[in-house]
Design an enzyme around this catalytic site. Structure first.
Site, PDB file in Angstrom:
ATOM      1  N   HIS A   6      -1.502  -3.120   4.818  1.00  0.00           N
ATOM      2  CA  HIS A   6      -2.465  -2.229   5.488  1.00  0.00           C
ATOM      3  C   HIS A   6      -1.857  -1.671   6.780  1.00  0.00           C
ATOM      4  O   HIS A   6      -1.922  -0.454   7.033  1.00  0.00           O
ATOM      5  CB  HIS A   6      -3.758  -3.013   5.764  1.00  0.00           C
ATOM      6  N   GLU A   7      -1.261  -2.558   7.581  1.00  0.00           N
ATOM      7  CA  GLU A   7      -0.699  -2.106   8.863  1.00  0.00           C
ATOM      8  C   GLU A   7       0.559  -1.254   8.653  1.00  0.00           C
ATOM      9  O   GLU A   7       0.784  -0.281   9.382  1.00  0.00           O
ATOM     10  CB  GLU A   7      -0.393  -3.292   9.781  1.00  0.00           C
ATOM     11  N   HIS A  17      -0.390   2.244   8.157  1.00  0.00           N
ATOM     12  CA  HIS A  17      -0.698   2.980   9.396  1.00  0.00           C
ATOM     13  C   HIS A  17       0.561   3.604  10.000  1.00  0.00           C
ATOM     14  O   HIS A  17       0.492   4.654  10.641  1.00  0.00           O
ATOM     15  CB  HIS A  17      -1.311   2.041  10.443  1.00  0.00           C
ATOM     16  N   CYS A  57     -11.142  -1.231   8.487  1.00  0.00           N
ATOM     17  CA  CYS A  57     -10.122  -0.704   9.392  1.00  0.00           C
ATOM     18  C   CYS A  57     -10.788  -0.385  10.716  1.00  0.00           C
ATOM     19  O   CYS A  57     -11.849   0.243  10.740  1.00  0.00           O
ATOM     20  CB  CYS A  57      -9.503   0.559   8.795  1.00  0.00           C
TER      21      CYS A  57
HETATM   22 NI    NI Z   1      -6.465  -0.111   9.751  1.00  0.00          NI
END
Ligand code: NI
Length: 194
Positions: free
Chosen positions: A147-148, A151, A105
C-alpha cells in the site's frame, strides 16, 4: 526529546498523490531528521499504521509503518513490529498468489475497500539509520508495504480494486455489521489505514 510536528495529511484529489516520488538522495539526509519524526507523529495522531511521504506533501520515496499485534497474522513474515522506516524501497513478489483484504487510507478518510495484494513479498531499502535491509513479509506486513509503495508511485488503493461493490464508508459497513450484514472482517480488521 526531538521536536515533532503533526503535519496536515493531503487527500485524494491533490495531484501530489499522483506523482512518482523522487529517490531520497544524500542531499536529503539532513531534512530526514525532521521529516521522519514528523511522519511518525502524524501517522500516530491520525490513528494510522502506515504513512508515505507524499501524503504530507513531500514527494520522496520514504515511508513509515508498523505491524500492530491486532493486525499481525503471526505467520512467518507477519509478526508484530514497531515503527519501521523504509527509504528508497523496492519489492518483489515471493509468490504469484494474491489475496483480498480490507484497506483504508489516511488520504481517503472514512472509506474502506477490498484490495488484492501479493500474499508474500521480499522488500529492500534502507532504514532510518541508512542501513540496507532485505525483509520477507507476508499477510498484513506485506499488505501495508505494498500500500505504501503504491503511494510512492502515485497509486491509490481504489486503483487496485477489482470489485467496487466492496468499496464504501466505514460508518455504513459498521451499521450493516451491527445487523450482521456487512462484508466479513471489514471492521474487525479495521483496514490498513496507510
Ligand atoms: Ni494510503
Amino acid at each position: 526529546m526531538e521536536s515533532m510536528e503533526i503535519r496536515p495529511i493531503i487527500r485524494m484529489g491533490n495531484p501530489i498523490l499522483r506523482l512518482k516520488a523522487n529517490a531520497v538522495e544524500p542531499e536529503h539526509t539532513d531534512s530526514l531528521t525532521t521529516i521522519i519524526p514528523d511522519m511518525i507523529a502524524t501517522m500516530r495522531d491520525a490513528g494510522g499504521v502506515g504513512l508515505a511521504a507524499p501524503q504530507i506533501g513531500i514527494s520522496l520515496r520514504l515511508m513509515v509503518f508498523e505491524v500492530p499485534v491486532s493486525r499481525a497474522t503471526n505467520l512467518d513474515g507477519d509478526k508484530p513490529c514497531g515503527i519501521q522506516v523504509l527509504i528508497n524501497p523496492n519489492f518483489n513478489p515471493a509468490t504469484s498468489d494474491k489475496e483480498l483484504g480490507w484497506e483504508g487510507c489516511l488520504s481517503i478518510p472514512g472509506l474502506r475497500g477490498e484490495v488484492p495484494r501479493y500474499k508474500e513479498i521480499t522488500y529492500t531499502g534502507f532504514n532510518g539509520e541508512g542501513t540496507p535491509i532485505e525483509t520477507f513479509a507476508s499477510g498484513f506486513h506485506a499488505r501495508v508495504v505494498q500500500h505504501e509503495m503504491d503511494h510512492l508511485d502515485g497509486i491509490l488503493y481504489p486503483d487496485r480494486m477489482i470489485d467496487l461493490t466492496r468499496f464504501g464508508y466505514v460508518e455504513e459497513f459498521t451499521k450493516m455489521q451491527e445487523q450482521s450484514r456487512s462484508p466479513d472482517g471489514v471492521i474487525k480488521n479495521g483496514g490498513a489505514n496507510g
